[in-house]
Design a protein around this motif. Structure first.
Motif, mmCIF file in Angstrom:
data_model
loop_
_atom_site.group_PDB
_atom_site.id
_atom_site.type_symbol
_atom_site.label_atom_id
_atom_site.label_comp_id
_atom_site.label_asym_id
_atom_site.label_seq_id
_atom_site.Cartn_x
_atom_site.Cartn_y
_atom_site.Cartn_z
ATOM 1 N N GLN A 13 40.016 3.559 -42.644
ATOM 2 C CA GLN A 13 38.689 3.041 -42.269
ATOM 3 C C GLN A 13 37.846 2.822 -43.530
ATOM 4 O OE1 GLN A 13 35.565 4.756 -39.238
ATOM 5 N NE2 GLN A 13 35.405 5.971 -41.090
ATOM 6 N N ARG A 34 50.849 3.462 -48.366
ATOM 7 C CA ARG A 34 52.105 4.207 -48.521
ATOM 8 C C ARG A 34 53.235 3.425 -47.861
ATOM 9 N NH1 ARG A 34 51.666 9.204 -44.248
ATOM 10 N NH2 ARG A 34 50.204 8.202 -42.850
ATOM 11 N N ARG A 41 48.924 -3.559 -41.025
ATOM 12 C CA ARG A 41 47.895 -2.523 -40.917
ATOM 13 C C ARG A 41 46.596 -3.227 -40.542
ATOM 14 N NH1 ARG A 41 51.526 -0.174 -44.493
ATOM 15 N NH2 ARG A 41 51.611 2.087 -44.485
ATOM 16 N N ASP A 57 52.310 7.032 -52.926
ATOM 17 C CA ASP A 57 52.193 8.139 -51.972
ATOM 18 C C ASP A 57 51.582 9.336 -52.686
ATOM 19 O OD1 ASP A 57 52.925 10.406 -50.198
ATOM 20 O OD2 ASP A 57 53.965 8.809 -49.105
ATOM 21 N N THR A 59 52.078 12.300 -52.273
ATOM 22 C CA THR A 59 53.019 13.392 -52.519
ATOM 23 C C THR A 59 53.905 13.086 -53.726
ATOM 24 O OG1 THR A 59 54.632 12.438 -51.002
ATOM 25 C CG2 THR A 59 53.118 14.062 -50.084
ATOM 26 N N ALA A 80 42.723 8.419 -49.625
ATOM 27 C CA ALA A 80 43.861 8.823 -48.788
ATOM 28 C C ALA A 80 43.877 10.334 -48.550
ATOM 29 C CB ALA A 80 45.162 8.399 -49.463
ATOM 30 N N TYR A 94 52.130 20.275 -44.968
ATOM 31 C CA TYR A 94 51.965 18.856 -45.296
ATOM 32 C C TYR A 94 50.500 18.554 -45.645
ATOM 33 C CZ TYR A 94 52.162 13.804 -44.973
ATOM 34 O OH TYR A 94 52.055 12.458 -45.269
ATOM 35 N N THR A 123 35.722 14.129 -50.358
ATOM 36 C CA THR A 123 35.594 15.498 -49.837
ATOM 37 C C THR A 123 35.041 15.402 -48.416
ATOM 38 O OG1 THR A 123 35.259 16.343 -52.067
ATOM 39 C CG2 THR A 123 34.495 17.748 -50.301
HETATM 40 P P1 NDP Z 1 41.811 7.399 -42.275
HETATM 41 O O1 NDP Z 1 42.292 8.450 -41.347
HETATM 42 O O2 NDP Z 1 41.362 6.101 -41.671
HETATM 43 O O3 NDP Z 1 42.925 7.060 -43.342
HETATM 44 C C1 NDP Z 1 43.658 7.971 -44.079
HETATM 45 C C2 NDP Z 1 44.408 7.188 -45.128
HETATM 46 O O4 NDP Z 1 45.246 8.049 -45.892
HETATM 47 C C3 NDP Z 1 45.308 6.074 -44.565
HETATM 48 O O5 NDP Z 1 45.170 4.940 -45.357
HETATM 49 C C4 NDP Z 1 46.692 6.684 -44.696
HETATM 50 O O6 NDP Z 1 47.728 5.724 -44.786
HETATM 51 C C5 NDP Z 1 46.521 7.422 -46.017
HETATM 52 N N1 NDP Z 1 47.542 8.430 -46.252
HETATM 53 C C6 NDP Z 1 47.906 9.453 -45.445
HETATM 54 N N2 NDP Z 1 48.873 10.185 -46.031
HETATM 55 C C7 NDP Z 1 49.128 9.606 -47.229
HETATM 56 C C8 NDP Z 1 50.024 9.881 -48.294
HETATM 57 N N3 NDP Z 1 50.872 10.895 -48.234
HETATM 58 N N4 NDP Z 1 50.006 9.079 -49.384
HETATM 59 C C9 NDP Z 1 49.167 8.023 -49.452
HETATM 60 N N5 NDP Z 1 48.304 7.695 -48.468
HETATM 61 C C10 NDP Z 1 48.285 8.489 -47.379
HETATM 62 O O7 NDP Z 1 40.619 8.006 -43.172
HETATM 63 P P2 NDP Z 1 39.053 7.741 -43.131
HETATM 64 O O8 NDP Z 1 38.762 6.386 -43.621
HETATM 65 O O9 NDP Z 1 38.480 8.200 -41.845
HETATM 66 O O10 NDP Z 1 38.569 8.798 -44.223
HETATM 67 C C11 NDP Z 1 38.766 8.518 -45.598
HETATM 68 C C12 NDP Z 1 38.805 9.809 -46.387
HETATM 69 O O11 NDP Z 1 37.597 10.531 -46.204
HETATM 70 C C13 NDP Z 1 39.909 10.772 -45.992
HETATM 71 O O12 NDP Z 1 40.312 11.448 -47.161
HETATM 72 C C14 NDP Z 1 39.232 11.737 -45.048
HETATM 73 O O13 NDP Z 1 39.893 12.985 -45.018
HETATM 74 C C15 NDP Z 1 37.866 11.822 -45.682
HETATM 75 N N6 NDP Z 1 36.768 12.101 -44.785
HETATM 76 C C16 NDP Z 1 36.577 11.320 -43.676
HETATM 77 C C17 NDP Z 1 35.517 11.555 -42.837
HETATM 78 C C18 NDP Z 1 35.270 10.694 -41.637
HETATM 79 O O14 NDP Z 1 34.450 11.079 -40.807
HETATM 80 N N7 NDP Z 1 35.893 9.522 -41.531
HETATM 81 C C19 NDP Z 1 34.568 12.652 -43.103
HETATM 82 C C20 NDP Z 1 34.814 13.334 -44.352
HETATM 83 C C21 NDP Z 1 35.881 13.074 -45.138
HETATM 84 P P3 NDP Z 1 48.379 5.047 -43.448
HETATM 85 O O15 NDP Z 1 47.486 3.869 -43.125
HETATM 86 O O16 NDP Z 1 49.722 4.667 -43.908
HETATM 87 O O17 NDP Z 1 48.377 6.097 -42.380
#
Ligand code: NDP
Length: 334
Positions: A13, A34, A41, A57, A59, A80, A94, A123
């Motif tokens: 998002q 990733r 997507r 990735d 990891t 991410a 994980y 964060t």
């Molecule tokens: P999303 O849940 O929409 O997206 C998470 C992203 O991380 C996706 O692009 C996903 O890829 C990617 N991802 C997951 N695992 C891996 C990996 N191993 N290596 C590389 N990429 C990976 O997140 P949001 O936009 O909602 O949030 C963005 C960030 O802000 C996140 O870090 C979240 O924890 C943090 N956050 C969000 C809040 C919120 O209310 N939205 C509040 C506070 C913090 P794929 O598309 O392939 O799944």
């Protein structure tokens, strides 16, 4: 010359809104996704051809280091994560690997290969967990109480550590919940607005919920967890502006970003269903399978420092946010 930004997790998002913002500001944008067997997507369909896509990735240190070394970005946004708190109980190792150690891989790659790049780390409010306070500032102690929040707290402290130890320009954005039509379907806001879209349109094939069941059951109801849970919810499109502003600051610092008000899931249901003329009580079930082992307390995000130093403040009301999400889901499931 145009500035270059790398968004790690551009398919998220926030990553996709941030890419929109940086393109508007004439950046050259590199976005990492990733590896996956599916190439489509939804959030970045409109960006293809406008940004450069790389595969990395969190990891895998090498994959992160290679793109940072190759592109030498001016700004790096690590968006991410394993981002679903509720899932983190099922996948604690994980979550630690991706959400906790992943950002350290980014910081190490920057330290070795692009030490002048400015870094933003996503964060979360979950670092405050169950803290007994009405609102949180940058000085509020951490009290994370789930594996996701604990991993985010570790990453946040590592950002601070790299800033202080190596003089790196690294900032942690302590963001409270933020939502939009691009929010993942397993988060409660989007789950509710998608349910309204499916119910109102009598959609025959609703998407699956987080337990792999149709979002709307045979009786036409959507299953949610604890309806009295309270959150500080803002609009993601505005929150990515705060990320960018942090990296334009004179000094690297952490900031709390929120709306400084909270609402319950009940209120959210009321707004979403009444927007289409329905009574939410006819369509919502509280399901014990979806209740978290530990809840987090009601807490408001006091964004006054961001307002004072970055000129940032939220602009969209909670009601307007939920209604715009419902409107999009009415179209999507129409
Ligand atoms: P999303 O849940 O929409 O997206 C998470 C992203 O991380 C996706 O692009 C996903 O890829 C990617 N991802 C997951 N695992 C891996 C990996 N191993 N290596 C590389 N990429 C990976 O997140 P949001 O936009 O909602 O949030 C963005 C960030 O802000 C996140 O870090 C979240 O924890 C943090 N956050 C969000 C809040 C919120 O209310 N939205 C509040 C506070 C913090 P794929 O598309 O392939 O799944």
């Amino acid at each position: 010359m145009a500035k270059k930004a790398l968004i790690i997790g551009v398919s998220s998002q926030d990553g996709s809104y941030l890419a929109d913002l940086l393109l508007e500001k004439k950046y050259k944008v590199i976005g990492s996704i990733r590896r996956s067997t599916t190439t489509y997507r939804e959030n970045i369909g409109h960006l293809l051809g406008k940004i450069q896509i790389e595969v990395a990735d969190l990891t895998d240190f090498e994959s992160i280091a290679c793109i940072i070394n190759q592109h030498q970005p001016d700004e790096i946004y690590n968006i991410a994560a394993q981002s679903v708190p509720a899932d983190s109980w099922n996948h604690p190792y994980y979550t630690g690997e991706v959400t906790g150690l992943g950002p350290v891989r980014v910081l190490e790659a920057v330290r070795h290969f692009a030490p002048n790049a400015r870094v933003y780390q996503a964060t979360s409010r979950e670092i405050f967990g169950n803290i007994a306070a009405e609102s949180a500032t940058e000085k509020t102690p951490f009290d994370a109480n789930n594996p996701y929040g604990i991993a985010k707290a570790y990453a946040h402290m590592m950002v601070r550590c790299y800033r202080e130890s190596y003089g790196m320009f690294a900032c942690g954005g302590i963001l409270f919940n933020h939502e939009s039509p691009r929010r993942g379907l397993h988060f409660v806001t989007r789950k509710i607005t998608a349910a309204v879209g499916c119910i109102k349109n009598k959609h025959k094939r609703p998407p699956l919920d987080e337990l792999g069941r149709p979002l709307i059951d045979k009786k036409g109801k959507v299953h949610l967890g604890f309806l009295d849970a309270q959150r500080d919810w803002g609009y993601a499109k505005e929150y990515v502006e705060a990320m960018w502003l942090m990296l334009q600051n004179k000094k690297p610092k952490d900031y709390v970003i929120g709306t400084n008000e909270t609402h319950t899931i009940r209120e959210l249901c009321e707004i979403a269903f009444s927007h289409v003329g329905l009574d939410w009580k006819d369509y919502v079930v509280s399901d014990t399978k979806l209740i978290r082992p530990t809840e987090i307390k009601e807490l408001k995000g006091d964004y006054s420092l961001a307002n004072k130093e970055l000129g940032w403040k939220p602009r969209t009301s909670f009601k307007k946010l939920i209604e715009l999400m419902v409107d999009e889901d009415l179209k999507r499931f129409g």
